[in-house]
Design a protein around this motif. Structure first.
Motif, PDB file in Angstrom:
ATOM      1  N   GLY A  47       0.812  -1.209   0.000  1.00  0.00           N
ATOM      2  CA  GLY A  47       0.000   0.000   0.000  1.00  0.00           C
ATOM      3  C   GLY A  47       0.843   1.257   0.000  1.00  0.00           C
ATOM      4  N   LEU A  48       0.675   2.078  -1.033  1.00  0.00           N
ATOM      5  CA  LEU A  48       1.484   3.284  -1.174  1.00  0.00           C
ATOM      6  C   LEU A  48       0.619   4.518  -1.389  1.00  0.00           C
ATOM      7  CD1 LEU A  48       4.349   1.852  -3.415  1.00  0.00           C
ATOM      8  CD2 LEU A  48       4.380   2.248  -0.926  1.00  0.00           C
ATOM      9  N   ALA A  65       7.043   4.257   3.937  1.00  0.00           N
ATOM     10  CA  ALA A  65       8.113   3.721   3.102  1.00  0.00           C
ATOM     11  C   ALA A  65       9.341   4.615   3.150  1.00  0.00           C
ATOM     12  CB  ALA A  65       7.618   3.567   1.660  1.00  0.00           C
ATOM     13  N   ARG A  66       9.132   5.896   3.017  1.00  0.00           N
ATOM     14  CA  ARG A  66      10.277   6.824   2.989  1.00  0.00           C
ATOM     15  C   ARG A  66      10.996   6.850   4.340  1.00  0.00           C
ATOM     16  NH1 ARG A  66       7.408  10.503  -1.210  1.00  0.00           N
ATOM     17  NH2 ARG A  66       8.691   9.954  -3.014  1.00  0.00           N
ATOM     18  N   ALA A  67      10.249   6.691   5.419  1.00  0.00           N
ATOM     19  CA  ALA A  67      10.894   6.665   6.739  1.00  0.00           C
ATOM     20  C   ALA A  67      11.795   5.444   6.863  1.00  0.00           C
ATOM     21  CB  ALA A  67       9.823   6.668   7.839  1.00  0.00           C
ATOM     22  N   TRP A  68      11.317   4.278   6.435  1.00  0.00           N
ATOM     23  CA  TRP A  68      12.148   3.072   6.534  1.00  0.00           C
ATOM     24  C   TRP A  68      13.334   3.134   5.579  1.00  0.00           C
ATOM     25  CZ3 TRP A  68       6.826   0.725   7.061  1.00  0.00           C
ATOM     26  CH2 TRP A  68       6.577   0.358   8.386  1.00  0.00           C
ATOM     27  N   PRO A  77      16.184  -2.329   4.118  1.00  0.00           N
ATOM     28  CA  PRO A  77      15.835  -2.882   2.808  1.00  0.00           C
ATOM     29  C   PRO A  77      14.319  -3.045   2.732  1.00  0.00           C
ATOM     30  CG  PRO A  77      17.650  -4.099   3.798  1.00  0.00           C
ATOM     31  CD  PRO A  77      17.101  -3.207   4.874  1.00  0.00           C
ATOM     32  N   LEU A  78      13.701  -2.454   1.723  1.00  0.00           N
ATOM     33  CA  LEU A  78      12.246  -2.395   1.672  1.00  0.00           C
ATOM     34  C   LEU A  78      11.720  -2.896   0.334  1.00  0.00           C
ATOM     35  CD1 LEU A  78       9.608  -1.352   3.095  1.00  0.00           C
ATOM     36  CD2 LEU A  78       9.978   0.802   1.873  1.00  0.00           C
ATOM     37  N   THR A  79      10.775  -3.825   0.409  1.00  0.00           N
ATOM     38  CA  THR A  79      10.038  -4.280  -0.766  1.00  0.00           C
ATOM     39  C   THR A  79       8.644  -3.683  -0.700  1.00  0.00           C
ATOM     40  OG1 THR A  79      11.255  -6.371  -0.859  1.00  0.00           O
ATOM     41  CG2 THR A  79       9.149  -6.282  -2.019  1.00  0.00           C
ATOM     42  N   VAL A  80       8.183  -3.105  -1.799  1.00  0.00           N
ATOM     43  CA  VAL A  80       6.873  -2.464  -1.800  1.00  0.00           C
ATOM     44  C   VAL A  80       5.993  -3.042  -2.894  1.00  0.00           C
ATOM     45  CG1 VAL A  80       7.770  -0.298  -0.853  1.00  0.00           C
ATOM     46  CG2 VAL A  80       7.626  -0.583  -3.334  1.00  0.00           C
ATOM     47  N   ALA A 139      11.126   3.364  -5.918  1.00  0.00           N
ATOM     48  CA  ALA A 139      12.168   2.542  -6.545  1.00  0.00           C
ATOM     49  C   ALA A 139      13.417   3.371  -6.778  1.00  0.00           C
ATOM     50  CB  ALA A 139      11.651   1.968  -7.865  1.00  0.00           C
ATOM     51  N   ALA A 140      13.222   4.626  -7.169  1.00  0.00           N
ATOM     52  CA  ALA A 140      14.368   5.515  -7.383  1.00  0.00           C
ATOM     53  C   ALA A 140      15.087   5.819  -6.081  1.00  0.00           C
ATOM     54  CB  ALA A 140      13.892   6.819  -8.036  1.00  0.00           C
ATOM     55  N   GLU A 141      14.383   5.650  -4.957  1.00  0.00           N
ATOM     56  CA  GLU A 141      14.986   5.913  -3.646  1.00  0.00           C
ATOM     57  C   GLU A 141      15.544   4.648  -3.005  1.00  0.00           C
ATOM     58  OE1 GLU A 141      12.251   8.192  -1.188  1.00  0.00           O
ATOM     59  OE2 GLU A 141      11.451   9.173  -2.981  1.00  0.00           O
ATOM     60  N   GLY A 142      15.447   3.528  -3.701  1.00  0.00           N
ATOM     61  CA  GLY A 142      16.077   2.308  -3.215  1.00  0.00           C
ATOM     62  C   GLY A 142      15.155   1.161  -2.892  1.00  0.00           C
ATOM     63  N   ALA A 143      13.851   1.338  -3.015  1.00  0.00           N
ATOM     64  CA  ALA A 143      12.924   0.254  -2.715  1.00  0.00           C
ATOM     65  C   ALA A 143      12.904  -0.767  -3.840  1.00  0.00           C
ATOM     66  CB  ALA A 143      11.524   0.810  -2.488  1.00  0.00           C
TER      67      ALA A 143
END
Length: 293
Positions: free
Chosen positions: A15-16, A24-27, A33-36, A48-52
C-alpha cells in the motif's frame, strides 16, 4: 555493505497511498531494505528511485520478507490483497484503519494461515511520519512475540505503544481517542458559531479558546479515577445539578445568537437523565455508564 546496513531488518510494505508512502520513505531513510507493492504500479516508481524493491504481486512482496506491513484503503482491500499469498511463517502487521472486531477476525484468519499477527492504530497524519518530535504514535496489539521481534523496526516511522494481546485493542485505543477529538471539535465549532456574527475577531478569540481547553483537559484523570473506584462524588467541583442548571444559559445564549444547539443537546439530555435518577451531587462521569449500556 556496512555494519549499519547489516543490522537493518528488511521488510515488505503493501500500500502506497499518502500514509504508506510516508512510512516507506521513513524506513528507506533509516536504511531498511524495503520491498513495496501497490495496486497502481506508478505509485511505486519514485520509491524505486529511492532504493525500494518493487514487487509485481502481493505474493511476491510477502515472500520477500519475514515482516509485512499493510497500509491499504480499507478492510476489503486487505482481504483481496492477501488472497493467494503464502503467509506461513510470516509476521503480519495491519496498519489499515479498521474496527476492533475486524482486527480480531483478521488475527484469527492470519493464525489459521500460519502467520503471527498484530494490528496497529496510527495516531498521525502523513507529514508527521518519520519526523522527529512530531508526536506521531502508533498503538499495536496482538502477538507480543511479534512486537518484541520487530520493535525497533516499527519504531522508525513513529513512536510505538503495545497495548495488549487482544488484537482489537489498538483499533479501540485509536477510535476512542479520535472520538474524543471529534467531541472537542464539536465544542470548538459551537464556540466559534456563537461569536461568528459579532464584532469579535476569531483569530484573537482562538488563543482564549485553546488555553481554556488545555486548562480543562486534566479532568480526564478525575473521570478515570472515578470510573476505577466507582465513587462519582470524588473530587467534584461542579456537581451534575449545577451543570444542568447552567445548561439553560448555554441554550438561551445559542438561541439569542441564532446558533443551533444540536451539538450540545445530546450530551445535555444524558446529564438530565442522571439528574432525574437523583444523582445531582455526582460529577458527569455517570454519562459513561449510560453510553456503555
Amino acid at each position: 555493505m556496512t555494519d549499519n546496513t547489516v543490522e537493518k531488518q528488511p521488510l515488505t510494505l503493501l500500500g502506497l497511498g499518502a500514509m504508506g508512502t510516508a512510512l516507506a520513505r521513513a524506513w528507506l531513510a533509516a536504511g531498511h531494505p524495503l520491498t513495496v507493492w501497490n495496486r497502481s504500479p506508478e505509485r511505486a516508481r519514485p520509491l524505486a528511485a529511492e532504493g525500494a524493491s518493487v514487487a509485481g504481486t502481493v505474493a511476491e512482496a510477502v515472500a520477500a520478507s519475514r515482516l509485512t506491513v499493510i497500509c491499504l484503503l480499507d478492510d476489503a482491500s486487505v482481504d483481496e490483497a492477501l488472497t493467494g499469498a503464502d503467509l506461513t511463517g510470516k509476521d503480519l502487521v495491519d496498519l489499515t484503519t479498521s474496527t476492533p472486531d475486524r482486527a480480531r477476525a483478521l488475527a484469527v484468519r492470519a493464525d489459521g494461515r500460519g502467520a503471527r499477527f498484530m494490528d496497529g492504530g496510527i495516531m498521525a497524519v502523513p507529514p508527521m511520519i518519520g519526523a522527529p518530535g512530531s508526536g506521531a504514535h502508533v498503538f499495536y496489539s496482538g502477538s507480543r512475540a511479534l512486537f518484541d521481534t520487530h520493535r525497533d523496526t516499527l519504531a522508525v516511522p513513529a513512536a510505538t505503544s503495545y497495548v495488549g494481546e487482544d488484537a482489537g485493542f489498538a483499533a479501540l485505543h485509536d477510535v476512542a481517542l479520535l472520538s474524543a477529538m471529534d467531541g472537542m471539535f464539536a465544542g470548538i465549532s459551537h464556540a466559534f458559531a456563537l461569536i461568528r456574527k459579532e464584532d469579535i475577531d476569531p483569530v484573537a478569540f482562538a488563543p482564549l479558546l485553546a488555553d481554556w481547553l488545555v486548562a480543562m483537559t486534566p479532568s480526564v484523570h478525575t473521570v478515570a479515577a472515578q470510573l476505577a473506584d466507582g465513587d462519582y462524588t470524588r473530587e467534584v467541583v461542579s456537581s451534575l445539578a449545577m451543570q444542568v442548571a447552567g445548561n439553560a444559559t448555554l441554550l438561551r445564549t445559542a438561541e439569542e445568537q441564532g446558533v443551533s444547539a444540536e451539538l450540545l443537546t445530546p450530551y445535555m439530555a444524558l446529564m438530565e437523565r442522571l439528574l432525574a435518577d437523583g444523582r445531582g451531587d455526582e460529577s458527569t462521569t455517570g454519562v459513561v455508564d449510560l453510553l456503555a449500556r
